[in-house]
Design an enzyme around this catalytic site. Structure first.
Site, mmCIF file in Angstrom:
data_model
loop_
_atom_site.group_PDB
_atom_site.id
_atom_site.type_symbol
_atom_site.label_atom_id
_atom_site.label_comp_id
_atom_site.label_asym_id
_atom_site.label_seq_id
_atom_site.Cartn_x
_atom_site.Cartn_y
_atom_site.Cartn_z
ATOM 1 N N GLY A 207 -16.088 -61.355 -29.592
ATOM 2 C CA GLY A 207 -16.187 -59.892 -29.655
ATOM 3 C C GLY A 207 -14.878 -59.239 -29.292
ATOM 4 C CG ASN A 208 -13.840 -55.810 -30.706
ATOM 5 O OD1 ASN A 208 -14.180 -54.726 -30.280
ATOM 6 N ND2 ASN A 208 -14.246 -56.292 -31.891
ATOM 7 N NE ARG A 209 -9.970 -54.763 -23.271
ATOM 8 C CZ ARG A 209 -10.057 -54.252 -22.050
ATOM 9 N NH1 ARG A 209 -10.850 -54.810 -21.160
ATOM 10 N NH2 ARG A 209 -9.341 -53.210 -21.718
#
Ligand code: CTP
Length: 399
Positions: A207-209
């Site tokens: 995932g990512n932020r």
């Protein structure tokens, strides 16, 4: 008809014609508005709180001292696209002209920068009294829109000017007042927000932020400018926005599936979501032991923008986002321009997120670049402000 998402605050002051505002509320809802009612204490002698709650389907706030933690006068002043006060009594006009703020409604009016429509209704003598006439003049000079009352039968047997007008006349005044801020009426805009997650096993994901804040700010701004908004969110923790169609997805493929269906019917797509670039080749139904994580086979996700830009119809606008860790502005610009061209975008917003900046924050800074190589340097501003700047650009590109 205005699309969903536009919000109106209906203030009701203490005149016998308050009952007519029940019809106004219904007609505003028929026109697609979400309506919050704020009655004054005096008006409750004519129409009670329960009636307003039942008709609006929403909680009715009446004083400054309930739900204080939500600061209702400020939040309601900000949230609503327009305030209409119907009926507006002579006393309320006098208070507004004097800039007084001794109850919830008058506080909201003072705190709001939205257009304000007043619908005076009172006995002819009160309407024609020089005190009222002067108050109305003062309010008009300050930008309030004052709907002329009708002539006809008053309470009792009197006949004269001062009657509460038909709902259609009030709604016409509201529509006219909203035109100035309605540059996206009739446009369907899809906005993606958040970050996709690609499951590895039942516990882990790639995932990512991305928090989704920018996409939500865009969705709210577009809806309040009259657009019909479809927000496609991936793994955000932000509350749903009233009046906006929301589809929640988890993965890039799910996002692509939704956009494949919806993109042909929209005027613009704003792709502010951060799409995970890769996913695992084989999802495991069971938790993978850590020794196997070294050899996890990955495969690239489909490039959603690239795939949609291949099907783009004339007139459709595609806006991309790019988050980079490049501090040199020239390099940032070159990199974003290359992305804009390779994905056939009309515009891209690029920012430098090095050191954890921007993600999750309420502020942003970066560059807006379009196909004609126009560049707008965006200094540190709120994501809400950026949303409006991007939408201004979108409006000019939509023609
Ligand atoms: N995007 C997309 N599909 C992907 C990856 C990105 O549609 N698989 C979109 C993003 O939503 C964004 C734009 O493309 O609007 C640029 O995203 P970015 O991740 O910066 O682009 P990439 O092409 O993935 O480039 P990079 O190699 O720098 O990650």
């Amino acid at each position: 008809m205005f699309p969903r998402g536009r919000k109106i605050l209906l203030g009701v002051s203490g005149g016998i014609s308050a009952y007519k505002s029940c019809d106004l509320l219904r007609r505003l809802q028929d026109h697609g508005f979400i309506v919050d009612v704020v009655p004054t204490q005096a008006s409750l002698n004519f129409v009670g709180k329960s009636t307003w709650e039942a008709l609006s389907g929403r909680k009715v706030y009446m004083d400054l001292w309930s739900d204080v933690e939500k600061i209702p006068h400020i939040s309601m002043a900000k949230e609503n696209d327009l305030i209409v006060i119907a009926p507006a009594t002579a006393d309320l006009l006098a208070k507004l002209a004097a800039g007084r703020a001794d109850d919830l409604l008058t506080n909201i009016v003072l705190a709001s920068t939205a257009p304000k429509v007043l619908v005076p209704a009172m006995h002819t003598e009160m309407w024609l009294n020089p005190a009222t006439t002067e108050n109305v003049d003062t309010l008009r000079k300050r930008g309030f829109i004052v709907v002329e009352p009708d002539e006809g039968r008053m309470t009792g047997t009197d006949i004269g000017v001062g009657r509460y007008p038909e709902s259609t006349k009030i709604i016409k005044a509201i529509d006219d007042a909203l035109i100035a801020t309605s540059d996206l009426v009739g446009k369907k805009i899809i906005i993606t927000a958040g970050g996709t997650r690609e499951p590895i096993d039942p516990i882990r994901f790639i995932g990512n932020r991305s928090s989704g804040k920018q996409g939500f700010a865009l969705a709210m701004a577009a809806a309040s400018r009259g657009a019909q908004v479809h927000l496609v969110t991936a793994n955000t923790e932000l509350p749903n926005i009233e009046g906006i169609t929301v589809t929640n997805v988890e993965t890039a493929e799910q996002m692509l599936a939704v956009l494949d269906l919806e993109f042909p019917h929209c005027d613009a797509l704003i792709m502010s979501a951060a799409v995970a670039d890769a996913k695992v080749v084989n999802y495991s139904d069971f938790k993978i032991g850590k020794e196997s994580l070294n050899t996890l086979a990955l495969i690239k996700n489909p490039d959603i923008l690239k795939s949609l830009s291949g099907t783009k119809k004339p007139g459709q606008i595609l806006i991309g986002f790019a988050a980079e860790t490049i501090s040199d502005v020239k390099e940032l610009e070159a990199n974003a321009t290359a992305k804009l061209l390779s994905k056939s975008l009309d515009m891209i917003y690029v920012n430098n997120v090095a050191g954890g900046a921007i993600f999750g924050s309420n502020v942003t800074q970066g560059l807006i670049i379009d196909r004609d190589k126009n560049i707008i340097q965006v200094p540190e501003i709120s994501k809400d402000t950026l949303a409006d700047i991007l939408l201004d650009q979108l409006v000019s590109k939509l023609g």
